[in-house]
Design an enzyme around this catalytic site. Structure first.
Site, PDB file in Angstrom:
ATOM      1  N   ARG A  95       0.789  -1.240   0.000  1.00  0.00           N
ATOM      2  CA  ARG A  95       0.000   0.000   0.000  1.00  0.00           C
ATOM      3  C   ARG A  95       0.818   1.287   0.000  1.00  0.00           C
ATOM      4  O   ARG A  95       0.244   2.385  -0.063  1.00  0.00           O
ATOM      5  CB  ARG A  95      -0.988   0.066   1.179  1.00  0.00           C
ATOM      6  N   ASP A  96       2.134   1.199   0.082  1.00  0.00           N
ATOM      7  CA  ASP A  96       2.920   2.441   0.080  1.00  0.00           C
ATOM      8  C   ASP A  96       4.261   2.226  -0.614  1.00  0.00           C
ATOM      9  O   ASP A  96       5.311   2.609  -0.104  1.00  0.00           O
ATOM     10  CB  ASP A  96       3.119   2.938   1.516  1.00  0.00           C
TER      11      ASP A  96
END
Length: 236
Positions: A95-96
């Protein structure tokens, strides 16, 4: 996580989420992923202890005058794809993904760091309408606050690949609203306009990674690895 920085009414939820995420990251065991050794609480703070790395993150190599040779870029992108493919097989989404979370070690090995905001895909706790990640590297579905899967990480990897090739970011905006609009709706400057010598195979991989529609994107990291390998053969 410093508990003093968190509103009292949110503390129990934040603590639960922190340890849930740390546990998800801690079960990952792969040579391309930073190893987590321990997690716990010490007074008013929650912590994760992980392996010490000697090297630089990729932000150093995403600027025009400090770009890496193409062969190294391909090897790095392939290595990150390997790490993501493994994580996704364990039902963990990073997610990042961004240059600051990809470390190029002194021995030229690659490590993906900070699965701290990773979510277990199958978790019933996953909520829509909540955005996690760094705006410049978010996928359109992240921007929309939708529930995401591994294909969102692949979009983010496409942004990193673009930067490693050109020294520029594909999506820009004068403010957060403009930036998020660009991610979801705006075409990026073609790679060949910025880096004319980029081989067609690299351009094709980036274009597929950066498809706005999730079904038009690579559906798995293994597909990327295959195309990166073919590209490596072509640029020898």
């Amino acid at each position: 996580v410093n508990y003093a920085d968190i509103p009292a009414d949110e503390l129990s939820d934040v603590k639960a989420r922190f340890f849930r995420e740390a546990e998800a990251a801690g079960k990952l065991s792969h040579p391309r992923i930073v190893t987590i050794y321990d997690m716990g609480e010490d007074h008013d703070m929650a912590y994760i202890a992980m392996e010490l790395l000697k090297g630089k993150d990729l932000t150093h190599y995403c600027v025009k005058n400090n770009l890496l040779p193409l062969k190294r870029v391909l090897r790095i992108v392939g290595a990150v794809a390997e790490a993501l493919g493994y994580a996704h097989s364990q039902e963990v989404v990073h997610r990042d993904i961004k240059p600051a979370n990809i470390i190029l070690l002194e021995d030229d090995q690659v490590k993906v760091a900070d699965f701290g905001i990773a979510r277990v895909m199958s978790s019933s706790k996953t909520q829509t309408g909540i955005i996690f990640g760094t705006p410049n590297y978010m996928s359109p579905e992240q921007v929309a606050g939708k529930k995401v899967d591994g294909r969102s990480d692949l979009f983010s990897l496409g942004v990193v690949f673009y930067e490693l090739l050109t020294g520029a970011r594909p999506f820009k905006g004068d403010n957060l609203t403009a930036l998020l609009y660009a991610v979801s709706n705006t075409d990026y400057t073609p790679i060949l306009d910025l880096a004319p010598k980029t081989p067609p195979c690299c351009v094709e991989v980036v274009e597929r990674l950066l498809s706005k529609g999730v079904t038009k994107r690579y559906q798995s990291a293994s597909q990327i690895i295959k195309d990166i390998h073919s590209c490596q053969q072509a640029v020898r």
